[in-house]
Design a protein around this motif. Structure first.
Motif, PDB file in Angstrom:
ATOM      1  N   ASP A 148     -23.051  67.075   3.164  1.00 39.39           N
ATOM      2  CA  ASP A 148     -23.290  66.707   1.771  1.00 39.39           C
ATOM      3  C   ASP A 148     -22.820  67.814   0.826  1.00 39.39           C
ATOM      4  N   ASP A 149     -22.989  69.082   1.237  1.00 40.33           N
ATOM      5  CA  ASP A 149     -22.500  70.195   0.425  1.00 40.33           C
ATOM      6  C   ASP A 149     -20.980  70.161   0.306  1.00 40.33           C
ATOM      7  N   VAL A 150     -20.324  69.860   1.419  1.00 38.47           N
ATOM      8  CA  VAL A 150     -18.856  69.800   1.423  1.00 38.47           C
ATOM      9  C   VAL A 150     -18.365  68.697   0.486  1.00 38.47           C
ATOM     10  N   LEU A 151     -19.002  67.519   0.567  1.00 40.45           N
ATOM     11  CA  LEU A 151     -18.591  66.400  -0.281  1.00 40.45           C
ATOM     12  C   LEU A 151     -18.862  66.693  -1.756  1.00 40.45           C
ATOM     13  N   ALA A 152     -20.012  67.288  -2.045  1.00 35.53           N
ATOM     14  CA  ALA A 152     -20.341  67.616  -3.430  1.00 35.53           C
ATOM     15  C   ALA A 152     -19.335  68.605  -4.004  1.00 35.53           C
ATOM     16  N   ALA A 166     -12.063  71.479  -0.953  1.00 37.32           N
ATOM     17  CA  ALA A 166     -13.449  71.360  -0.495  1.00 37.32           C
ATOM     18  C   ALA A 166     -13.936  72.706   0.019  1.00 37.32           C
ATOM     19  N   MET A 167     -15.220  72.753   0.355  1.00 39.73           N
ATOM     20  CA  MET A 167     -15.801  73.935   0.971  1.00 39.73           C
ATOM     21  C   MET A 167     -15.261  74.040   2.400  1.00 39.73           C
ATOM     22  N   PRO A 168     -14.522  75.091   2.736  1.00 44.14           N
ATOM     23  CA  PRO A 168     -13.878  75.149   4.056  1.00 44.14           C
ATOM     24  C   PRO A 168     -14.874  75.319   5.195  1.00 44.14           C
ATOM     25  N   GLY A 176      -9.347  90.049   5.375  1.00 50.11           N
ATOM     26  CA  GLY A 176      -9.171  89.723   6.782  1.00 50.11           C
ATOM     27  C   GLY A 176     -10.222  90.294   7.712  1.00 50.11           C
ATOM     28  N   ARG A 177     -11.254  90.932   7.156  1.00 51.62           N
ATOM     29  CA  ARG A 177     -12.252  91.606   7.996  1.00 51.62           C
ATOM     30  C   ARG A 177     -13.384  90.689   8.435  1.00 51.62           C
ATOM     31  N   HIS A 178     -13.600  89.596   7.721  1.00 50.87           N
ATOM     32  CA  HIS A 178     -14.751  88.744   8.005  1.00 50.87           C
ATOM     33  C   HIS A 178     -14.330  87.280   8.105  1.00 50.87           C
ATOM     34  N   THR A 179     -14.974  86.565   9.025  1.00 52.87           N
ATOM     35  CA  THR A 179     -14.736  85.128   9.183  1.00 52.87           C
ATOM     36  C   THR A 179     -16.050  84.385   8.964  1.00 52.87           C
ATOM     37  N   VAL A 180     -16.040  83.503   7.988  1.00 54.79           N
ATOM     38  CA  VAL A 180     -17.218  82.695   7.660  1.00 54.79           C
ATOM     39  C   VAL A 180     -17.063  81.320   8.298  1.00 54.79           C
ATOM     40  N   ILE A 181     -18.108  80.847   8.972  1.00 55.17           N
ATOM     41  CA  ILE A 181     -18.070  79.529   9.601  1.00 55.17           C
ATOM     42  C   ILE A 181     -19.239  78.681   9.104  1.00 55.17           C
ATOM     43  N   ARG A 182     -19.031  77.359   9.091  1.00 56.23           N
ATOM     44  CA  ARG A 182     -20.062  76.414   8.662  1.00 56.23           C
ATOM     45  C   ARG A 182     -20.219  75.336   9.747  1.00 56.23           C
ATOM     46  N   PRO A 183     -20.980  75.623  10.798  1.00 55.61           N
ATOM     47  CA  PRO A 183     -21.106  74.690  11.921  1.00 55.61           C
ATOM     48  C   PRO A 183     -21.768  73.353  11.578  1.00 55.61           C
ATOM     49  N   LEU A 184     -22.478  73.259  10.445  1.00 58.99           N
ATOM     50  CA  LEU A 184     -23.144  71.999  10.067  1.00 58.99           C
ATOM     51  C   LEU A 184     -22.244  71.098   9.232  1.00 58.99           C
ATOM     52  N   VAL A 185     -20.961  71.403   9.199  1.00 60.02           N
ATOM     53  CA  VAL A 185     -20.061  70.717   8.274  1.00 60.02           C
ATOM     54  C   VAL A 185     -19.980  69.198   8.500  1.00 60.02           C
ATOM     55  N   TYR A 186     -20.302  68.713   9.703  1.00 60.73           N
ATOM     56  CA  TYR A 186     -20.275  67.272   9.988  1.00 60.73           C
ATOM     57  C   TYR A 186     -21.656  66.624   9.904  1.00 60.73           C
ATOM     58  N   VAL A 187     -22.678  67.414   9.614  1.00 58.48           N
ATOM     59  CA  VAL A 187     -24.065  66.926   9.704  1.00 58.48           C
ATOM     60  C   VAL A 187     -24.570  66.451   8.350  1.00 58.48           C
ATOM     61  N   ALA A 188     -25.212  65.282   8.332  1.00 58.10           N
ATOM     62  CA  ALA A 188     -25.791  64.737   7.106  1.00 58.10           C
ATOM     63  C   ALA A 188     -27.097  65.449   6.769  1.00 58.10           C
ATOM     64  N   ALA A 229     -14.616  60.146  11.767  1.00 58.03           N
ATOM     65  CA  ALA A 229     -14.538  61.550  12.180  1.00 58.03           C
ATOM     66  C   ALA A 229     -13.352  62.256  11.538  1.00 58.03           C
ATOM     67  N   ASP A 230     -12.201  61.583  11.487  1.00 55.69           N
ATOM     68  CA  ASP A 230     -11.029  62.193  10.866  1.00 55.69           C
ATOM     69  C   ASP A 230     -11.262  62.431   9.382  1.00 55.69           C
ATOM     70  N   ARG A 231     -11.993  61.508   8.736  1.00 57.65           N
ATOM     71  CA  ARG A 231     -12.272  61.693   7.308  1.00 57.65           C
ATOM     72  C   ARG A 231     -13.155  62.908   7.091  1.00 57.65           C
ATOM     73  N   ARG A 232     -14.127  63.117   7.981  1.00 54.36           N
ATOM     74  CA  ARG A 232     -14.990  64.283   7.837  1.00 54.36           C
ATOM     75  C   ARG A 232     -14.191  65.573   8.030  1.00 54.36           C
ATOM     76  N   ARG A 233     -13.300  65.583   9.017  1.00 49.70           N
ATOM     77  CA  ARG A 233     -12.459  66.762   9.222  1.00 49.70           C
ATOM     78  C   ARG A 233     -11.557  66.994   8.019  1.00 49.70           C
ATOM     79  N   ALA A 234     -11.063  65.904   7.430  1.00 48.84           N
ATOM     80  CA  ALA A 234     -10.171  66.033   6.281  1.00 48.84           C
ATOM     81  C   ALA A 234     -10.888  66.677   5.098  1.00 48.84           C
ATOM     82  N   PHE A 235     -12.098  66.228   4.812  1.00 47.90           N
ATOM     83  CA  PHE A 235     -12.854  66.815   3.704  1.00 47.90           C
ATOM     84  C   PHE A 235     -13.119  68.292   3.950  1.00 47.90           C
ATOM     85  N   ALA A 236     -13.453  68.647   5.174  1.00 52.83           N
ATOM     86  CA  ALA A 236     -13.777  70.036   5.498  1.00 52.83           C
ATOM     87  C   ALA A 236     -12.548  70.929   5.479  1.00 52.83           C
TER      88      ALA A 236
END
Length: 254
Positions: A148-152, A166-168, A176-188, A229-236
């Protein structure tokens, strides 16, 4: 009278769905690799609680070995219950670090009354978390933003800024020193609230709107059509240049 077996079945189904969605996101964007030390940023709300819980579960089943360390930034906001998170993390046996920085006073001093403090607060928080990640030797910084955060963010950028952005799901810092990840990107979001309420976690009240919808008997969270699923990956992955689609690989929790 509610059938306990049906309730248990629904709980298990929801837990399995969440594990699969997080596992898919981690695999699709290569978020976690062998030997990573993942710094999970905890605010005390439902999203970061869910993220930590799911990563703990997946860590036991993942095909790669990685470490977890939970970090909370105590920004000295009035009324913040300082002991709640340490006690919770101790009970889970998770290594953790509490960083105390009075950014609240800084923001209140700089931002005029009536103006939004979010932008400055976010920049200060990001800088502190990057520094702490370096001090702890963390190779990945995990944040609890959900679908929902990604879509907003996508629609805010589209309608307010005229940008297709969108929110990556995975972001490397400018240096280049830090990598931020959002593992909940597919979760409602509603799925997170429902799962925490079933588990009796107080963090389920972190989002009052979502909790209210469930309490009022709104339809239970449902699984998105696999064709989406492809649409969710596309938004992210949305950027002005292109939309990247990747095929899922195997990760833990299947």
């Amino acid at each position: 009278m509610t059938d306990p077996r049906k309730v248990q079945y629904e709980e298990n189904k929801l837990a399995k769905r969440l594990r699969h969605q997080v596992g898919d996101a981690i695999a699709d964007f290569n978020m976690i690799e062998e030997g990573d030390k993942v710094m999970v940023c905890l605010s005390g709300g439902k999203d970061s609680h869910s993220l930590l819980d799911l990563l703990i579960t997946l860590k036991a089943k993942a095909p790669v070995k990685f470490e977890l360390v939970a970090v909370n930034l105590d920004q000295k906001q009035p009324g913040f219950p300082a002991r709640v998170l340490p006690e919770y993390l101790e009970s889970r046996g998770v290594p953790f670090h509490i960083e105390e920085q009075d950014t609240y006073s800084t923001v209140k001093r700089v931002i005029p009354i009536g103006k939004t403090m979010c932008s400055l607060c976010s920049r200060l928080r990001r800088g502190i978390l990057y520094r702490v990640a370096g001090e702890l030797g963390a190779t990945k910084i995990a944040l609890g933003h959900h679908r929902d955060d990604v879509l907003a963010t996508f629609f805010l950028n589209l309608f307010n800024g005229g940008k297709l952005k969108a929110m990556p799901a995975k972001l490397v810092s400018d240096d280049g020193r830090h990598t931020v990840i959002r593992p909940l990107v597919y979760v409602a979001e509603d799925d997170l609230v429902h799962a925490l309420r079933l588990a009796g976690e107080p963090a389920a009240q972190g989002d009052r709107r979502a909790a209210a919808r469930l309490a009022e008997g709104a339809p239970r969270p449902h699984r998105i059509d696999p064709a989406g699923a492809d649409r969710r990956r596309a938004f992210a992955s949305a950027r002005p240049q292109a939309v990247r689609l990747r095929q899922p690989e195997t990760f833990g929790g299947r």
